[in-house]
Write an enzyme that holds these catalytic residues in place. Sequence first.
Site, PDB file in Angstrom:
ATOM      1  N   ASP A 128      37.503  -7.441   0.372  1.00  0.00           N
ATOM      2  CA  ASP A 128      37.892  -6.023   0.221  1.00  0.00           C
ATOM      3  C   ASP A 128      37.592  -5.616  -1.224  1.00  0.00           C
ATOM      4  O   ASP A 128      38.478  -5.242  -1.979  1.00  0.00           O
ATOM      5  CB  ASP A 128      39.367  -5.799   0.605  1.00  0.00           C
ATOM      6  CG  ASP A 128      40.345  -6.558  -0.279  1.00  0.00           C
ATOM      7  OD1 ASP A 128      39.961  -7.600  -0.845  1.00  0.00           O
ATOM      8  OD2 ASP A 128      41.495  -6.098  -0.428  1.00  0.00           O
ATOM      9  N   ASP A 179      37.387  -9.734  -5.915  1.00  0.00           N
ATOM     10  CA  ASP A 179      36.430 -10.057  -4.852  1.00  0.00           C
ATOM     11  C   ASP A 179      35.009 -10.075  -5.435  1.00  0.00           C
ATOM     12  O   ASP A 179      34.190 -10.921  -5.068  1.00  0.00           O
ATOM     13  CB  ASP A 179      36.475  -9.009  -3.743  1.00  0.00           C
ATOM     14  CG  ASP A 179      37.855  -8.844  -3.147  1.00  0.00           C
ATOM     15  OD1 ASP A 179      38.129  -9.428  -2.098  1.00  0.00           O
ATOM     16  OD2 ASP A 179      38.668  -8.118  -3.748  1.00  0.00           O
ATOM     17  N   ASN A 220      41.884  -3.314  -0.660  1.00  0.00           N
ATOM     18  CA  ASN A 220      42.064  -2.731  -1.997  1.00  0.00           C
ATOM     19  C   ASN A 220      41.703  -1.256  -2.006  1.00  0.00           C
ATOM     20  O   ASN A 220      42.358  -0.445  -2.665  1.00  0.00           O
ATOM     21  CB  ASN A 220      41.163  -3.440  -3.013  1.00  0.00           C
ATOM     22  CG  ASN A 220      41.685  -4.806  -3.394  1.00  0.00           C
ATOM     23  OD1 ASN A 220      42.880  -4.975  -3.602  1.00  0.00           O
ATOM     24  ND2 ASN A 220      40.793  -5.771  -3.479  1.00  0.00           N
ATOM     25  N   THR A 239      39.051 -13.054   1.614  1.00  0.00           N
ATOM     26  CA  THR A 239      39.793 -12.742   0.390  1.00  0.00           C
ATOM     27  C   THR A 239      40.342 -11.312   0.424  1.00  0.00           C
ATOM     28  O   THR A 239      40.583 -10.699  -0.618  1.00  0.00           O
ATOM     29  CB  THR A 239      38.910 -12.948  -0.867  1.00  0.00           C
ATOM     30  OG1 THR A 239      37.833 -11.999  -0.822  1.00  0.00           O
ATOM     31  CG2 THR A 239      38.354 -14.345  -0.942  1.00  0.00           C
ATOM     32  N   PHE A 289      49.790  -9.090  -1.274  1.00  0.00           N
ATOM     33  CA  PHE A 289      49.101  -7.926  -0.723  1.00  0.00           C
ATOM     34  C   PHE A 289      48.256  -8.214   0.533  1.00  0.00           C
ATOM     35  O   PHE A 289      48.375  -7.496   1.538  1.00  0.00           O
ATOM     36  CB  PHE A 289      48.214  -7.290  -1.810  1.00  0.00           C
ATOM     37  CG  PHE A 289      47.359  -6.179  -1.281  1.00  0.00           C
ATOM     38  CD1 PHE A 289      47.899  -4.935  -1.013  1.00  0.00           C
ATOM     39  CD2 PHE A 289      46.007  -6.388  -1.010  1.00  0.00           C
ATOM     40  CE1 PHE A 289      47.116  -3.915  -0.499  1.00  0.00           C
ATOM     41  CE2 PHE A 289      45.222  -5.370  -0.504  1.00  0.00           C
ATOM     42  CZ  PHE A 289      45.772  -4.131  -0.244  1.00  0.00           C
ATOM     43  N   ASN A 290      47.353  -9.194   0.484  1.00  0.00           N
ATOM     44  CA  ASN A 290      46.416  -9.380   1.608  1.00  0.00           C
ATOM     45  C   ASN A 290      47.150  -9.646   2.920  1.00  0.00           C
ATOM     46  O   ASN A 290      46.727  -9.189   3.986  1.00  0.00           O
ATOM     47  CB  ASN A 290      45.450 -10.547   1.341  1.00  0.00           C
ATOM     48  CG  ASN A 290      44.395 -10.209   0.318  1.00  0.00           C
ATOM     49  OD1 ASN A 290      44.119  -9.039   0.066  1.00  0.00           O
ATOM     50  ND2 ASN A 290      43.813 -11.239  -0.292  1.00  0.00           N
ATOM     51  N   HIS A 323      42.237 -13.808  -8.468  1.00  0.00           N
ATOM     52  CA  HIS A 323      42.649 -14.551  -7.274  1.00  0.00           C
ATOM     53  C   HIS A 323      41.496 -15.074  -6.420  1.00  0.00           C
ATOM     54  O   HIS A 323      41.416 -16.260  -6.099  1.00  0.00           O
ATOM     55  CB  HIS A 323      43.500 -13.647  -6.368  1.00  0.00           C
ATOM     56  CG  HIS A 323      44.588 -12.896  -7.061  1.00  0.00           C
ATOM     57  ND1 HIS A 323      45.769 -13.478  -7.434  1.00  0.00           N
ATOM     58  CD2 HIS A 323      44.671 -11.600  -7.447  1.00  0.00           C
ATOM     59  CE1 HIS A 323      46.558 -12.573  -8.006  1.00  0.00           C
ATOM     60  NE2 HIS A 323      45.911 -11.427  -8.026  1.00  0.00           N
ATOM     61  N   ASP A 324      40.641 -14.118  -5.987  1.00  0.00           N
ATOM     62  CA  ASP A 324      39.683 -14.443  -4.917  1.00  0.00           C
ATOM     63  C   ASP A 324      38.662 -15.497  -5.331  1.00  0.00           C
ATOM     64  O   ASP A 324      38.217 -16.306  -4.507  1.00  0.00           O
ATOM     65  CB  ASP A 324      38.969 -13.157  -4.477  1.00  0.00           C
ATOM     66  CG  ASP A 324      39.954 -12.130  -3.939  1.00  0.00           C
ATOM     67  OD1 ASP A 324      41.071 -12.523  -3.551  1.00  0.00           O
ATOM     68  OD2 ASP A 324      39.608 -10.937  -3.901  1.00  0.00           O
TER      69      ASP A 324
HETATM   70  C1  BDR Z   1      44.814 -10.034  -3.407  1.00  0.00           C
HETATM   71  O1  BDR Z   1      44.981  -8.644  -3.096  1.00  0.00           O
HETATM   72  C2  BDR Z   1      43.823  -7.945  -3.423  1.00  0.00           C
HETATM   73  O2  BDR Z   1      44.134  -6.819  -4.144  1.00  0.00           O
HETATM   74  C3  BDR Z   1      43.028  -8.815  -4.355  1.00  0.00           C
HETATM   75  O3  BDR Z   1      41.645  -8.532  -4.243  1.00  0.00           O
HETATM   76  C4  BDR Z   1      43.393 -10.200  -3.892  1.00  0.00           C
HETATM   77  O4  BDR Z   1      42.569 -10.578  -2.822  1.00  0.00           O
HETATM   78  C5  BDR Z   1      45.865 -10.432  -4.411  1.00  0.00           C
HETATM   79  O5  BDR Z   1      47.131 -10.190  -3.906  1.00  0.00           O
HETATM   80 CA    CA Z   2      40.580  -9.296  -2.319  1.00  0.00          CA
END
Ligand code: BDR
Ligand code: CA
Length: 318
Positions: free
Chosen positions: A10, A15, A39, A127, A168-169, A246-247
């Site tokens: 996303d 990402d 996102n 991701t 979030f994801n 993160h990703d």
């Molecule tokens: C995740 O949420 C998205 O905003 C980021 O790209 C990441 O994959 C982090 O919580």
């Molecule tokens: Ca992401």
Amino acid sequence: MPRKLILDVDTGTDDAVAIMLAALHPELELVGVTTVNGNVEVRYCTDNSLRTLDFIGRSDIPVFEGMARPLVRADFPIPRAVKKSTGVHGLSLDIPDPVSIVQSRSAVEFLIETYRSTTEEIALVPTGPLTNIAAAVALDPKFAERVPEVVIMGGAHHHGNVTPSAEFNIWADADAAASVLAAGFRKLVMVPLDATHEALVSKQACDAMEALGTPAGLAASRFIGRRIKAYDANQPMAEQNAAPVHDAVCVAYLVDPTVITTEHRHVAVETQGALTIGRTVVDINFRGEHPPNCHFAFHADRHKFVAMLLDTFARVAA
Ligand code: BDR
Ligand code: CA
């Protein structure tokens, strides 16, 4: 032989860094990129993925657009409304508009057809919210057994970022995430906030990326620099002038599994709780009835991760 993967993204600043790592690392072969609402609206995720690949000279990697809404909860707040205010991503990444165009096949068709027809091992690395993957699982009853390994960025045990309980994801499409966790994938690795918050990238590392002078180095320093500003202002980490990416940790794990430390546990996703929707419930003390289904990363090795980013972003596409 490079390790093959598909990234389901996303895009999104982190990402985009994951895409660049996968597209440029000599031990990886990025077979395709699929996009999903997260996102930002999916059309921006697609545009951002295309512009990232164009910018680093990897326009040969196809991009397929995926699901525009969560699987079940049409009433659920659109994720971007929550993310917008923090400035971690923005709508369009700060690099030139794409020249390449998206493929005509949908992301879910591409995923199903690829895993149905391949004789090769292709890791699947989502991701973003898990909507595309859950749709593939629902459409093809054999999808889960055809995929050799799934490496998900998502979830949290000790943390939350979008709510006190949830990452979030997983939160953005909790129903999809619940179905993916229960689908019976052969090997499922989860890279949650517990790990990614340990793999911080500093402003100093960002400056070193910029100094590489390569397209990937410049783009990474711009994207991560933006993240550092936003995290320092809205969600400070253990150290100032640093942010999680993160990703990209999922991609780093495929090259070097020792970048994370996992425990094999049962993980389920809360889809009902008024306070806890989207929480990943990790059975750390084997209190539940179910056997482990997930290698859940509690830690990450920041130094190995940052060194890999720097080495890879020094490269230019052949
Ligand atoms: C995740 O949420 C998205 O905003 C980021 O790209 C990441 O994959 C982090 O919580
Ligand atoms: Ca992401």
